[in-house]
Structures are given as C-alpha cells and as structure tokens.
Scaffold this active site. Structure first.
Site, short mmCIF file in Angstrom:
data_model
loop_
_atom_site.label_atom_id
_atom_site.label_comp_id
_atom_site.label_asym_id
_atom_site.label_seq_id
_atom_site.Cartn_x
_atom_site.Cartn_y
_atom_site.Cartn_z
N GLY A 1 -16.25 11.23 -0.37
CA GLY A 1 -15.59 9.97 -0.69
C GLY A 1 -15.47 9.01 0.48
O GLY A 1 -14.48 8.29 0.59
N ARG B 1 0.83 -1.21 0.00
CA ARG B 1 0.00 0.00 0.00
C ARG B 1 0.87 1.26 0.00
O ARG B 1 0.56 2.25 -0.67
CB ARG B 1 -0.93 0.00 1.22
CG ARG B 1 -2.04 -1.04 1.09
CD ARG B 1 -2.95 -1.04 2.28
NE ARG B 1 -3.54 0.26 2.57
CZ ARG B 1 -4.17 0.56 3.69
NH1 ARG B 1 -4.30 -0.35 4.64
NH2 ARG B 1 -4.67 1.76 3.88
N HIS C 1 -6.94 8.18 11.16
CA HIS C 1 -6.49 6.79 11.10
C HIS C 1 -4.98 6.67 10.93
O HIS C 1 -4.49 5.62 10.52
CB HIS C 1 -7.22 6.04 9.98
CG HIS C 1 -8.68 5.85 10.23
ND1 HIS C 1 -9.58 5.46 9.27
CD2 HIS C 1 -9.41 6.00 11.37
CE1 HIS C 1 -10.80 5.37 9.80
NE2 HIS C 1 -10.72 5.71 11.07
#
Ligand code: OAD
Length: 252
Positions: free
Chosen positions: A193, A76, A125
């Site tokens: 989003g 990622r 996060h």
C-alpha cells in the site's frame, strides 16, 4: 475476492513465507484505505479540496499559516480516531505470530498497526497523536493556548505542532537506521500500500532485492506478476494479506 492470477502468485509465495526467517513489511497509506482513511493520492475532499498535502505539511506552511495547518491535522486526527484497523492490519498481526522475526516499518502516522496489535512498529513519519514544540522539537503533552487559540509549548511558548515528518524534514534517526538494518538482513520483504514515491522508504525494497531477499509488492498500481525474486500483487491488502496468511498456515 481473490483474482485467479493473484491466487497463483499467492501459491508460489506460500513456501517462501513459511521458510522466511526475517520478514520486513513496509506499509503506506494504502493499507489504511480500507479503514476509510484517504491515501495521499486521493484528492482531498470538502473544505480541503483546494489544497494538496505537499502544501499543508511543511514547516513553511506552518510558519505562514499555523491555524490552517493545525486545522488540517486536527481533521486528519479525527478521521483516524473514527477509523478502525482492517483485515490487512490484522493479517500482519497474525504474520508476526507465525514467522521467526518480523519488522514492521510504516510511513503511516495513524497508529492503526499498533491498535490492531502489531508490536515494535517503526514509524518513519511519526504519529498524528503525538505533539512537539515547533521551536525545539521536544515532545509536548500539555499546553496552553495563545490569543489566536493556538497551542503553545509550556517550556518556551513556541507553537505546538504534530509530531509527524513534514516535507523537507529528516526522518527520525533511530527508526530509519533500524529499518535500514532490518531491510538488509531480511530474506522476505513486503511493500504494502505504498506508491514508492517518497524517499527514503521508496528505496527499501531495492535494498532488500540487492541483498538477495524476495520482494513482494502489493498495491493498486502494479500488475500482478511473478518474476522471482520479485512478486507483484494487484489488489486490496485487506483481502490479499489475510488470504496469504491463511494459505501459509491453514491450521492456525
Ligand atoms: P500514497 O498515497 O502515495 O500511495 C498509496 C498506495 O496505496 C498506492 O500505491 C495505491 O495503489 C495503494 N493502495 C490504495 N488502496 C489500497 C488497498 N486497499 N490495498 C493495497 N494498496 C492500496 O501513500 P504512501 O506511499 O504511503 O509522507 O505515501 C508515502 C508518503 O507520501 C506518506 O507517508 C506521506 C506522503 O507525502 C509524509 O507525509 C512525509
């Protein structure tokens, strides 16, 4: 390309945006989709097709198979490094320059808002580019590797993990409390989003509505509608946000 129904809602939002004093923008994976980063609801591809994010991003998964989880986050991280901010990220930078006060809250760990030029971003996060010790949660910037090739904390020898919030973990206190305070003080709140599936971010638009703010939801799940104080815009953030900013400040 802006649909006629989206265009009509944007026209209604222009005066609200121009008068707004404190705008809060909550973003999720969808704002980075046009930068080529998969959202959490796109099926994983290639090597990772057999897994779900909920299986890989947990302390239990890391304890059981740190190699696998480390590799997933490395994959990622590589995607993020190869990506660039898109027109949606850039429109939020422009918006910050136009409104008296903007608070940008993101669930994304990709750092693309900051790379675009947004300031004071509240990362609910965490961030993929930071690391911390699995044992004591303290930041780690340098490490050695153990016999299995895994990064180890130089202080205690614990494994090094990404500084992101995993399923079942608490959000960073400062970011969450600042986001909550901004939300209840906002007069205009954008949810961009994000599917609104993951708490506590999912509750923020409701808190803003309860406090009398106008709320604008933009993603690919909603149908476009205007039922003040709630406005929904179906379509790509990378088209809709720049168009809204252009219409609100045509001379900028
Ligand atoms: P999701 O993957 O759940 O939702 C992505 C949202 O973006 C959906 O509503 C899509 O319709 C929308 N979308 C996709 N492309 C778009 C585009 N070009 N323009 C506008 N909207 C678009 O992502 P999040 O809501 O961010 O948490 O997920 C929230 C959290 O769930 C993540 O931060 C992650 C995940 O589990 C953790 O890792 C802790």
């Amino acid at each position: 390309m802006i649909d006629a129904d989206v265009s009509a809602v944007l026209d209604q939002l222009v005066p609200i945006l121009r008068q707004a004093q404190h705008v809060v923008v909550l973003t999720g994976a969808g704002i980075s989709a046009e930068s080529g980063l998969p959202t959490f609801r796109d099926p994983l591809t290639g090597l990772w097709a057999q897994y779900r994010p909920e299986e890989l991003g947990t302390p239990q998964a890391f304890r059981t198979n740190p190699q696998l989880v480390t590799e997933w986050f490395a994959w990622r991280r590589e995607l993020v490094q190869a990506a660039a901010p898109n027109a949606g990220h850039l429109a939020l930078v422009a918006l910050e320059q136009h409104v008296p006060h903007l608070t940008l809250v993101t669930q994304n760990v990709d750092g693309l808002h900051q790379r675009a030029g947004s300031t004071g971003v509240l990362e609910l996060h965490g961030n993929l580019a930071r690391f911390k010790c699995f044992e004591d949660n303290q930041p780690v910037t340098e490490w050695s590797t153990n016999a299995d090739g895994l990064a180890c904390c130089p202080r205690c020898g614990g494994l090094v993990r990404p500084d992101v919030v995993w399923f079942g973990e608490n959000l960073p206190k400062h970011e969450l409390s600042t986001a909550l305070a901004a939300t209840v003080q906002s007069d205009l709140f954008f949810s961009i989003g994000t599917s609104g599936n993951v708490e506590p971010a999912a509750s923020l638009p409701g808190y803003a509505l309860d406090r009398g703010a106008t709320v604008v939801v933009n993603n690919l799940d909603v149908l476009t509608s205007a039922t003040p104080p709630l406005y929904r815009l179906h379509g790509q953030a990378g088209s809709i946000l720049p168009e809204l900013v252009r219409r609100a400040w045509p001379d900028a």
